[in-house]
Design a protein around this motif. Structure first.
Motif, PDB file in Angstrom:
ATOM      1  N   THR A  84       0.819  -1.215   0.000  1.00 34.36           N
ATOM      2  CA  THR A  84       0.000   0.000   0.000  1.00 34.36           C
ATOM      3  C   THR A  84       0.855   1.269   0.000  1.00 34.36           C
ATOM      4  O   THR A  84       0.346   2.355  -0.200  1.00 34.36           O
ATOM      5  N   GLY A  85       2.157   1.130   0.253  1.00 36.49           N
ATOM      6  CA  GLY A  85       3.039   2.294   0.317  1.00 36.49           C
ATOM      7  C   GLY A  85       3.588   2.650  -1.050  1.00 36.49           C
ATOM      8  O   GLY A  85       3.173   2.107  -2.065  1.00 36.49           O
ATOM      9  N   PHE A  86       4.545   3.554  -1.045  1.00 31.02           N
ATOM     10  CA  PHE A  86       5.118   3.999  -2.315  1.00 31.02           C
ATOM     11  C   PHE A  86       6.584   3.647  -2.415  1.00 31.02           C
ATOM     12  O   PHE A  86       7.314   4.227  -3.193  1.00 31.02           O
ATOM     13  N   SER A  87       7.025   2.708  -1.573  1.00 31.74           N
ATOM     14  CA  SER A  87       8.467   2.519  -1.516  1.00 31.74           C
ATOM     15  C   SER A  87       8.964   1.685  -2.688  1.00 31.74           C
ATOM     16  O   SER A  87       8.206   0.998  -3.359  1.00 31.74           O
ATOM     17  N   CYS A  88      10.244   1.762  -2.903  1.00 32.68           N
ATOM     18  CA  CYS A  88      10.810   0.933  -3.945  1.00 32.68           C
ATOM     19  C   CYS A  88      11.284  -0.362  -3.301  1.00 32.68           C
ATOM     20  O   CYS A  88      11.690  -0.393  -2.147  1.00 32.68           O
ATOM     21  N   SER A  91      -6.726  -5.075   2.071  1.00 34.94           N
ATOM     22  CA  SER A  91      -7.433  -4.624   0.862  1.00 34.94           C
ATOM     23  C   SER A  91      -7.179  -5.583  -0.307  1.00 34.94           C
ATOM     24  O   SER A  91      -8.042  -5.774  -1.160  1.00 34.94           O
ATOM     25  N   PHE A  92      -6.004  -6.205  -0.352  1.00 28.07           N
ATOM     26  CA  PHE A  92      -5.711  -7.177  -1.415  1.00 28.07           C
ATOM     27  C   PHE A  92      -6.423  -8.499  -1.154  1.00 28.07           C
ATOM     28  O   PHE A  92      -6.884  -9.163  -2.078  1.00 28.07           O
ATOM     29  N   ILE A 122      -4.309 -11.536  -8.482  1.00 22.89           N
ATOM     30  CA  ILE A 122      -3.009 -11.152  -9.039  1.00 22.89           C
ATOM     31  C   ILE A 122      -2.080 -10.538  -7.985  1.00 22.89           C
ATOM     32  O   ILE A 122      -0.927 -10.952  -7.865  1.00 22.89           O
ATOM     33  N   LEU A 123      -2.598  -9.575  -7.208  1.00 23.10           N
ATOM     34  CA  LEU A 123      -1.733  -8.888  -6.250  1.00 23.10           C
ATOM     35  C   LEU A 123      -1.269  -9.808  -5.131  1.00 23.10           C
ATOM     36  O   LEU A 123      -0.087  -9.837  -4.790  1.00 23.10           O
ATOM     37  N   THR A 181       4.431 -14.817  -4.000  1.00 24.81           N
ATOM     38  CA  THR A 181       5.522 -15.365  -4.805  1.00 24.81           C
ATOM     39  C   THR A 181       6.823 -14.609  -4.535  1.00 24.81           C
ATOM     40  O   THR A 181       7.886 -15.212  -4.391  1.00 24.81           O
ATOM     41  N   LEU A 182       6.708 -13.283  -4.448  1.00 29.55           N
ATOM     42  CA  LEU A 182       7.885 -12.460  -4.126  1.00 29.55           C
ATOM     43  C   LEU A 182       8.475 -12.900  -2.789  1.00 29.55           C
ATOM     44  O   LEU A 182       9.681 -13.155  -2.687  1.00 29.55           O
ATOM     45  N   ALA A 183       7.630 -13.009  -1.769  1.00 33.24           N
ATOM     46  CA  ALA A 183       8.108 -13.395  -0.436  1.00 33.24           C
ATOM     47  C   ALA A 183       8.802 -14.755  -0.507  1.00 33.24           C
ATOM     48  O   ALA A 183       9.945 -14.899  -0.063  1.00 33.24           O
ATOM     49  N   ASN A 184       8.130 -15.739  -1.106  1.00 32.71           N
ATOM     50  CA  ASN A 184       8.711 -17.088  -1.179  1.00 32.71           C
ATOM     51  C   ASN A 184      10.029 -17.094  -1.925  1.00 32.71           C
ATOM     52  O   ASN A 184      10.968 -17.780  -1.535  1.00 32.71           O
ATOM     53  N   SER A 185      10.110 -16.310  -3.004  1.00 31.66           N
ATOM     54  CA  SER A 185      11.309 -16.398  -3.831  1.00 31.66           C
ATOM     55  C   SER A 185      12.516 -15.701  -3.213  1.00 31.66           C
ATOM     56  O   SER A 185      13.643 -16.010  -3.569  1.00 31.66           O
TER      57      SER A 185
END
Ligand code: C2E
Ligand code: MG
Ligand code: MG
Ligand code: MG
Length: 275
Positions: free
Chosen positions: A183-187, A204-205, A217-218, A224-228
């Motif tokens: 929900t943030g704008f960070s990179c 919200s997701f 999708i989100l 997937t990001l976390a697992n990888s």
């Protein structure tokens, strides 16, 4: 009070302004006295392991005990607490209550991790780490059982100090999770530089995993990001069995939400999950 309109259409003073000022002032006084009079209450919400269904952790969620006994939710006072820096003594009280409870559960054989929300202002305060360490000592709890929930916005503030403090906490065994992830704008590059352990997928997701046509999708991307990159994930705001099943299929590590339990007083955790 009357309206003071000193120039055509230009309103310098209104009843609205007065009432919002008075309301703010009342809330400030209420918050301040709740901290000194020890009218701060912490509720605990279960977090379950998605594959085993076991209760493994709880999130500490603060409330103010009102005069009528009602519990006032954080939406009513956290922003004000941050603006006035009352979040520091408030946050210290939450840490004391949460770790005292963790100690009690430990003594009675209930092994749970304690997740504690920490505001950026609180985390960046120079007394934060020493206070946390002192309180861990005072209640004789395992740092490994403590997880701090921070937000992405904190990474944008003072990355050098945040990195240093997080590394120190991690060395002691304390975990860090990123709350409301996405929900943030960070990179995302901070994820590879900072000792982060857990991503909490914002509710919200999770809400988008609707019954009719799961729009996943989100959630799928974050899981997937976390697992990888070797992180755990927690889905918050799980309200239905269908969401829980889908999240499990998407390999989300932990589930939290009204489907399992609302935030409850400590004794209800103990009575619901007998050992
Ligand atoms: P959060 O850390 O993202 O906490 C999750 C919020 O979602 C909690 O609201 C929880 O009651 C609510 N929730 C849990 N499951 C469900 C669900 O299935 N459906 C829905 N609709 N909501 C669910 P709560 O307790 O009102 O807290 C709101 C926010 O206030 C927290 O969001 C956190 O940002 C902040 N907060 C709470 N306690 C503390 C604290 O001790 N310190 C600080 N700094 N912030 C706190
Ligand atoms: Mg949280
Ligand atoms: Mg959250
Ligand atoms: Mg949230």
């Amino acid at each position: 009070a009357k309206n003071d309109v000193t120039h055509e259409g230009l309103c310098f003073y209104s009843e609205d302004m007065e009432s919002s000022f008075i309301l703010r002032r009342q809330r400030y006084i209420q918050l301040k006295s709740a901290i000194t009079d020890q009218n701060i209450v912490v509720l605990f919400q279960p977090i379950v392991n998605a594959s085993s269904g076991q209760l493994e952790a709880v999130e500490a969620l603060v409330r103010i005990q009102g005069e009528d006994g009602d519990l006032i939710p954080p939406i009513e006072f956290i922003a004000l607490a941050e603006e006035t820096r009352l979040i520091i003594p408030l946050g210290e009280r939450v840490i004391q209550l949460a770790l005292a409870q963790l100690q009690q559960w430990n003594i009675s054989g209930l092994k749970l991790r304690m997740c504690i929300n920490v505001s950026p202002i609180q985390f960046l305060d120079p007394h934060f780490v020493p206070f946390l360490l002192k309180t861990i000592d005072q209640y004789n709890v395992y740092p490994k059982m403590i997880e701090l929930e921070v937000t992405e916005s904190m990474m944008l503030q003072n990355l050098e100090q945040v990195t240093h403090d997080m590394a120190q906490l991690r060395e002691l065994g304390i975990s860090i999770s990123i709350d409301d992830f996405g929900t943030g704008f960070s990179c995302l590059s901070y994820l590879k530089d900072l000792p982060v352990d857990v991503l909490k997928i914002d509710k919200s997701f999770v809400a988008q995993l609707s019954i009719e046509q799961p729009d996943e999708i989100l959630v799928k991307t974050i899981a997937t990001l976390a697992n990888s990159i070797g992180l755990k994930s927690v889905a918050e705001g799980v309200e239905s069995i269908l969401q829980a099943q889908r999240l499990k299929e998407l390999d989300v590590s932990f589930l939290q939400g009204y489907y399992f339990s609302r935030p409850v007083p400590a004794h209800e955790i103990k009575s619901r999950y007998p050992i």
